[in-house]
Design a protein around this motif. Structure first.
Motif, mmCIF file in Angstrom:
data_model
loop_
_atom_site.group_PDB
_atom_site.id
_atom_site.type_symbol
_atom_site.label_atom_id
_atom_site.label_comp_id
_atom_site.label_asym_id
_atom_site.label_seq_id
_atom_site.Cartn_x
_atom_site.Cartn_y
_atom_site.Cartn_z
ATOM 1 N N LEU A 147 0.835 -1.196 0.000
ATOM 2 C CA LEU A 147 0.000 0.000 0.000
ATOM 3 C C LEU A 147 0.874 1.253 0.000
ATOM 4 O O LEU A 147 0.530 2.267 -0.603
ATOM 5 N N GLN A 148 2.031 1.168 0.636
ATOM 6 C CA GLN A 148 2.946 2.307 0.632
ATOM 7 C C GLN A 148 3.475 2.574 -0.771
ATOM 8 O O GLN A 148 3.683 3.733 -1.161
ATOM 9 N N LEU A 149 3.691 1.505 -1.561
ATOM 10 C CA LEU A 149 4.109 1.691 -2.950
ATOM 11 C C LEU A 149 3.059 2.478 -3.729
ATOM 12 O O LEU A 149 3.385 3.369 -4.513
ATOM 13 N N VAL A 150 1.797 2.123 -3.507
ATOM 14 C CA VAL A 150 0.714 2.842 -4.179
ATOM 15 C C VAL A 150 0.688 4.302 -3.718
ATOM 16 O O VAL A 150 0.547 5.229 -4.519
ATOM 17 N N ALA A 151 0.826 4.504 -2.411
ATOM 18 C CA ALA A 151 0.804 5.864 -1.860
ATOM 19 C C ALA A 151 1.939 6.707 -2.430
ATOM 20 O O ALA A 151 1.750 7.895 -2.711
ATOM 21 N N ASP A 152 3.107 6.113 -2.592
ATOM 22 C CA ASP A 152 4.242 6.846 -3.163
ATOM 23 C C ASP A 152 3.941 7.287 -4.599
ATOM 24 O O ASP A 152 4.293 8.402 -5.002
ATOM 25 N N ARG A 153 3.295 6.404 -5.360
ATOM 26 C CA ARG A 153 2.935 6.750 -6.749
ATOM 27 C C ARG A 153 1.916 7.884 -6.765
ATOM 28 O O ARG A 153 2.036 8.841 -7.548
ATOM 29 N N LEU A 154 0.925 7.803 -5.898
ATOM 30 C CA LEU A 154 -0.086 8.853 -5.833
ATOM 31 C C LEU A 154 0.512 10.172 -5.347
ATOM 32 O O LEU A 154 0.141 11.251 -5.823
ATOM 33 N N ALA A 155 1.429 10.074 -4.398
ATOM 34 C CA ALA A 155 2.058 11.287 -3.867
ATOM 35 C C ALA A 155 2.844 12.014 -4.944
ATOM 36 O O ALA A 155 2.795 13.248 -5.053
#
Length: 401
Positions: A147-155
Motif C-alpha cells: 500500500l505504501q508503494l501505491v501511496a508513493d505513486r499517488l504522492a
C-alpha cells in the motif's frame, strides 16, 4: 492470491505507463479501483493536505464516496488519518469509532479495520491513503509495504499536479495584479518591466502606480520573501492594503507603518521589502519611505546619477519597526529620472553586490522612461536569465518643450 503474485500485480499497477496520460483525478479513480480489488477491501480513500499543511481534505474515494461529496476534513494530528499524517508512518487500527477516527462516516459504514499510509513526495507531505474492511481481517506487513508503494505513486502525481497548478495560478494572479497600462500624468513619464526568475518561476515581486487625491502619484515597488503561489497571494494582499492606506494617509512612512501592522497581524509568517513613494507634480518633489528595500536611483541632468540618501527601515512583517518609520524627500527637477527596482535586478550568485549596484547607477541616466528601462535591462540582464524575479519602474519629469 499469494504474496509474490500480489506484489507483482501492485507493481504492475503503479508502473503502468498509461497512467502518465491521465489527469490527477482520473489517475486516482483508476488506481483506487485497482487497490480495492487487489487488497480485497471495502473502502479506499485519498486525503490530500491543504496548502498550509494543517488539514487533510478528502479528495478521492472508492466505496466511501460520500466523504468526497461532503468535503470531509481532518486536522493533521487528529484522529486516525491525522496521526498518519503527523507521524508520517503507517498505522493500522482494529477499533473504528469516535474514539479513534474523526469522520463518523467511517464507523457508520461499518468498517472494522483501517490501514493508513502517508503520501510523501520530495520530502513534502501530500496526503494520506487509507483502506478499510468491514470484517476483522487484519492487514499483513506485506499489505503495508504494498500500500505504501501505491501511496508513493499517488504522492508523486499529486505533488507534480500541485506544482503545475500553483505555478500557473501564481502567473495568472501576478499578471492580473501588475498594471496593464501605467497611468498618464501631464509632465511625467513612466515605464516598467517585470521578468519572472528562472529559479522562482513567479513570486512576490510587484510594482504599482496610481493616482492619489490632490493630483499626486503613488509609486510602489516591493518583494515578498518566497516564491510561487503563496508569495503571489501575499503580494496581492499587501498591494491592496497599501492602496487603501495610501488614500487615507499622505505620508509614505505612515502608510508603510500601517502596512507593517496589518502584515504582522494577519500575515504572521510573511516578510516583504517595500519602497513607497509619492510624487507631488506641483512641487516637483518625491516623498518616499523604504521598508528594507534598496534605495532608488536619481539621475538629474548635468550630474552623475546617485542612490537617494534615505533611511532604510526594517522590512514589512514580524513587527520589526517597533520605533516607527521615517521617510525622506528629494527634488525631481525637469529632465530628471528616478528608477525603483527589486533586488533581483542587482543580485547574482558569485558576484559582488556593490559592483552590481555601481553598474546600475551608471546605467541610469536622465532620458525618457522607456529608454531608461531598455538601457538598464540591457546593462544588468543582457543575454543572461536572472535567477530571481525582476521588477523595474522608471519615472521621468519631462523637460519643458
Amino acid at each position: 492470491m499469494g504474496e509474490p503474485q500480489m506484489r507483482s500485480r501492485v507493481l504492475e499497477a503503479v508502473t503502468d505507463s498509461a497512467l502518465r496520460e491521465l489527469d490527477l483525478h482520473k489517475l486516482f479513480e483508476v488506481l483506487l479501483l485497482q487497490v480495492r480489488e487487489l487488497f480485497v477491501v471495502d473502502t479506499v480513500t485519498v486525503m490530500l493536505a491543504d496548502t498550509g499543511g494543517e488539514q487533510l481534505v478528502t479528495t478521492a474515494a472508492a466505496g466511501l464516496e460520500e466523504e468526497v461529496f461532503q468535503g470531509v476534513r481532518v486536522p493533521v494530528g487528529t484522529g486516525f488519518s491525522g496521526q498518519v499524517a503527523q507521524r508520517r508512518r503507517p498505522l493500522q487500527i482494529d477499533h473504528v469509532d469516535e474514539s479513534t477516527v474523526s469522520s463518523p462516516l467511517l464507523w457508520q459504514r461499518g468498517l472494522r479495520v483501517l490501514l493508513g499510509v502517508p503520501m510523501v513526495a520530495h520530502g513534502e507531505l501530500t496526503g494520506v491513503l487509507h483502506v478499510g474492511r468491514t470484517d476483522y481481517r487484519p492487514f499483513t506487513d506485506e499489505d503495508v509495504d504494498l500500500l505504501q508503494l501505491v501511496a508513493d505513486r499517488l504522492a508523486t502525481a499529486a505533488h507534480a499536479h500541485r506544482s503545475r497548478s500553483a505555478r500557473a495560478a501564481a502567473a495568472i494572479l501576478q499578471e492580473s495584479l501588475l498594471p496593464s497600462r501605467l497611468p498618464t500624468t501631464e509632465g511625467w513619464q513612466m515605464a516598467a518591466r517585470y521578468v519572472p526568475g528562472t529559479d522562482s518561476g513567479v513570486g512576490g515581486d510587484w510594482y504599482d502606480v496610481f493616482h492619489l487625491p490632490g493630483g499626486r502619484i503613488g509609486l510602489v515597488i516591493g518583494d515578498v520573501v518566497g516564491n510561487g503561489l503563496a508569495a503571489a497571494i501575499v503580494m496581492g494582499r499587501l498591494r491592496s492594503a497599501l492602496r487603501a492606506y495610501a488614500l487615507e494617509f499622505p505620508d509614505p512612512a505612515e502608510v508603510l507603518g500601517k502596512l507593517d501592522r496589518k502584515a504582522s497581524h494577519f500575515e504572521r509568517h510573511t516578510m516583504a521589502t517595500v519602497a513607497y513613494a509619492v510624487i507631488d507634480p506641483a512641487a516637483s518633489r518625491l516623498e518616499f519611505a523604504l521598508a528594507g528595500h534598496l534605495p532608488p536611483v536619481l539621475a538629474v541632468p548635468g550630474r552623475p546619477a546617485a542612490f537617494v540618501d534615505a533611511p532604510v527601515g526594517p522590512p514589512i512583517g514580524y513587527d520589526l519597526a517597533v520605533t516607527g518609520r521615517t521617510g525622506a524627500d528629494v527634488e525631481v527637477p525637469e529632465g530628471a529620472l528616478v528608477a525603483l527596482y527589486t533586488d533581483g535586478l542587482v543580485e547574482r550568485r558569485g558576484q559582488d553586490l556593490d559592483e552590481r549596484l555601481e553598474l546600475l547607477r551608471r546605467a541610469v541616466a536622465p532620458m525618457p522612461a522607456e529608454a531608461a528601462c531598455v538601457r538598464v535591462m540591457a546593462e544588468l540582464v543582457g543575454d543572461q536569465a536572472a535567477p530571481d524575479d525582476i521588477a523595474l519602474l522608471t519615472v521621468r519629469h519631462n523637460p519643458a518643450a
